[in-house]
Enzyme design. Structure first.
Site, PDB file in Angstrom:
ATOM      1  CG  HIS A   1      -6.801  -2.929   3.018  1.00  0.00           C
ATOM      2  ND1 HIS A   1      -6.093  -1.767   2.810  1.00  0.00           N
ATOM      3  CD2 HIS A   1      -8.050  -2.703   2.525  1.00  0.00           C
ATOM      4  CE1 HIS A   1      -6.882  -0.874   2.221  1.00  0.00           C
ATOM      5  NE2 HIS A   1      -8.081  -1.417   2.039  1.00  0.00           N
TER       6      HIS A   1
ATOM      7  CG  HIS B   1      -8.608  -2.931  -2.441  1.00  0.00           C
ATOM      8  ND1 HIS B   1      -9.543  -2.251  -3.196  1.00  0.00           N
ATOM      9  CD2 HIS B   1      -8.503  -2.247  -1.281  1.00  0.00           C
ATOM     10  CE1 HIS B   1      -9.968  -1.194  -2.525  1.00  0.00           C
ATOM     11  NE2 HIS B   1      -9.363  -1.175  -1.351  1.00  0.00           N
TER      12      HIS B   1
ATOM     13  CG  ASN C   1     -12.509  -0.681   3.653  1.00  0.00           C
ATOM     14  OD1 ASN C   1     -12.901  -1.107   4.735  1.00  0.00           O
ATOM     15  ND2 ASN C   1     -11.362  -0.045   3.507  1.00  0.00           N
TER      16      ASN C   1
ATOM     17  N   GLY D   1     -16.531   2.289   3.324  1.00  0.00           N
ATOM     18  CA  GLY D   1     -15.328   3.119   3.281  1.00  0.00           C
ATOM     19  C   GLY D   1     -14.391   2.794   2.132  1.00  0.00           C
ATOM     20  CD  GLN D   2     -14.642  -0.769  -2.930  1.00  0.00           C
ATOM     21  OE1 GLN D   2     -15.815  -1.071  -2.688  1.00  0.00           O
ATOM     22  NE2 GLN D   2     -13.944  -1.328  -3.891  1.00  0.00           N
TER      23      GLN D   2
ATOM     24  CG  ASP E   1      -2.057   0.972   1.101  1.00  0.00           C
ATOM     25  OD1 ASP E   1      -3.209   0.530   0.939  1.00  0.00           O
ATOM     26  OD2 ASP E   1      -1.804   2.201   1.143  1.00  0.00           O
ATOM     27  CB  ILE E   2       0.774   4.311  -2.096  1.00  0.00           C
ATOM     28  CG1 ILE E   2       1.854   5.223  -2.635  1.00  0.00           C
ATOM     29  CG2 ILE E   2      -0.492   5.085  -1.751  1.00  0.00           C
ATOM     30  CD1 ILE E   2       1.555   5.781  -4.015  1.00  0.00           C
TER      31      ILE E   2
END
Ligand code: AMP
Length: 118
Positions: A106, A104, A91, A97-98, A33-34
């Site tokens: 997490h 994806h 999400n 909260g997507q 994740d960035i």
């Protein structure tokens, strides 16, 4: 809602945007994740065009579903998280909260993750 081919993960899959790749096969891509929320924060995405887990479960083939779920264990192993544990979260939609409309998971690991919901 149709799949948005211009979402950021679609661009990563097309190679238009770089990612810090962890794992890839015919069905799945995983990368860091960035904006990591924990010491280890990885993402696992299917290569097919699926908006969220709901969309995926309705439309994906059994092979895609199996490969996606297997990749979670594979990636957590590559990250060294299998022994101490980790959290998987997805999400879904606006109430969920997507932010990126491509399915994806997490993977949070590398430290105690804490409460389930903040
Ligand atoms: P979500 O809120 O569940 O849709 O999560 C989207 C995640 O994608 C967030 O944790 C972002 O930090 C992450 N993200 C957004 N852009 C990128 C990118 N270019 N590379 C890696 N992760 C990204």
């Amino acid at each position: 809602m149709p799949y948005d081919k211009n979402n950021i993960f679609a661009k990563i899959l097309r190679g238009e945007i770089p990612c810090k790749k962890i794992f890839e096969n015919d069905h799945v891509l995983s990368f860091h994740d960035i904006n990591p929320q924990k010491k280890i924060h990885a993402l696992v995405i299917p290569k097919g065009e699926y908006i969220d887990l709901d969309d995926f479960n309705k439309k994906a083939s059994d092979k895609e579903i199996a490969e996606f779920h297997k990749a979670v264990s594979l990636v957590s192993g590559l990250l060294g998280a299998s022994d101490k544990g980790y959290r998987v979260l997805s999400n879904i939609g606006s109430d969920g909260g997507q932010e990126v409309p491509h399915l994806h998971f997490h993977i949070f690991a590398g430290e105690k993750i804490g409460k389930m919901v903040i």
